[in-house]
Design a protein around this motif. Sequence first.
Motif, short mmCIF file in Angstrom:
data_model
loop_
_atom_site.label_atom_id
_atom_site.label_comp_id
_atom_site.label_asym_id
_atom_site.label_seq_id
_atom_site.Cartn_x
_atom_site.Cartn_y
_atom_site.Cartn_z
N GLN A 219 -38.41 56.46 -15.20
CA GLN A 219 -39.51 56.62 -16.16
C GLN A 219 -40.90 56.67 -15.49
O GLN A 219 -41.91 56.49 -16.16
N LEU A 220 -40.93 56.92 -14.17
CA LEU A 220 -42.20 56.98 -13.45
C LEU A 220 -42.40 58.36 -12.84
O LEU A 220 -41.59 58.82 -12.04
N SER A 221 -43.48 59.02 -13.25
CA SER A 221 -43.84 60.33 -12.69
C SER A 221 -45.00 60.18 -11.73
O SER A 221 -45.83 59.26 -11.86
N ALA A 222 -45.07 61.09 -10.76
CA ALA A 222 -46.17 61.08 -9.78
C ALA A 222 -46.98 62.37 -9.92
O ALA A 222 -46.45 63.46 -9.71
N TYR A 223 -48.23 62.21 -10.28
CA TYR A 223 -49.16 63.34 -10.30
C TYR A 223 -49.82 63.37 -8.92
O TYR A 223 -50.60 62.49 -8.57
N GLN A 224 -49.50 64.38 -8.13
CA GLN A 224 -49.94 64.42 -6.74
C GLN A 224 -51.34 65.04 -6.63
O GLN A 224 -51.53 66.24 -6.86
N HIS A 225 -52.28 64.19 -6.28
CA HIS A 225 -53.68 64.60 -6.15
C HIS A 225 -54.01 64.80 -4.68
O HIS A 225 -54.02 63.83 -3.90
N GLU A 226 -54.28 66.02 -4.29
CA GLU A 226 -54.49 66.35 -2.88
C GLU A 226 -55.93 66.18 -2.42
O GLU A 226 -56.22 66.25 -1.23
N ASP A 227 -56.83 65.99 -3.36
CA ASP A 227 -58.26 65.98 -3.02
C ASP A 227 -58.77 64.55 -2.84
O ASP A 227 -58.02 63.65 -2.52
N PHE A 228 -60.04 64.33 -3.10
CA PHE A 228 -60.71 63.08 -2.73
C PHE A 228 -60.20 61.88 -3.52
O PHE A 228 -60.04 61.92 -4.74
N TRP A 229 -60.01 60.79 -2.81
CA TRP A 229 -59.74 59.46 -3.37
C TRP A 229 -60.16 58.43 -2.34
O TRP A 229 -59.95 58.61 -1.14
#
Length: 255
Positions: A219-229
């Motif tokens: 029940q866990l999805s990963a939204y992959q953010h490639e930019d700034f964090w």
Amino acid sequence: MKVAILAGGLGTRLSEETTLKPKPMVEVGGKPILWHIMNIYASFGYKEFVVALGYKGEMIKDYFLNYNYHSRILTVKLKTVDVKIHNDKGEDWIVHLLDTGAETNTGGRVKRVAEFVGNETFMLTYGDGVSNVHIPTLLEFHKQQNRLVTMTAVRPPARFGQMVIEDHRVVQFKEKPQIGEGWINGGFFVLQPEIIKYIEGDQTAWEFESLENIAADGQLSAYQHEDFWQSMDTLRDVHLLNKLWQEEKAPWKIW
């Protein structure tokens, strides 16, 4: 949709600042990092916040109770203590300040927030990290995945120089590249109210017990953010964020 922000931790790795104030009140560019995080969401139209308070939470309450007085032109009649605010261009935010206990773990805070929000989807993040994540795209991804939790996965900023070595010779060197290897939890969650069943009580750790069990149940999805964090864990991080802000190179300033 409401935005919840975890703002109750001790911030022990940033003790140079947090002995006097809660970590979300540490300033970047003269404003608490909490203000920066709220502006990220508000820039996309999400302006109702639930701030989960704990350690030195009264300072965050005082900040918002006096927000208008500190940020606007005032006329004060000393005899009657009447106060007139001259400009009304402040942020049109609704801020719920929720006491979640000084010793409560992250899972316990999430549970109390979920109970406060009620039977509706809500967003959640930590009170010490900024990003240029595109919130509407994140929400659309969450809907498409149809799972209880979406976590924004990020590549951590590298803390050391990176080398490419061939036959004992350095053929490339980059001093502290912005994006490191691997994926980590970057916060900026979207949650369904049913997540509450994965949180036993105040001492449950959201990052360990809850998310591990949610992932185990698929029940866990990963939204992959490639930019700034960038998180603000140490004094070095505070200096970096302030440097980016002062040089007008702050990628999270999307408002």
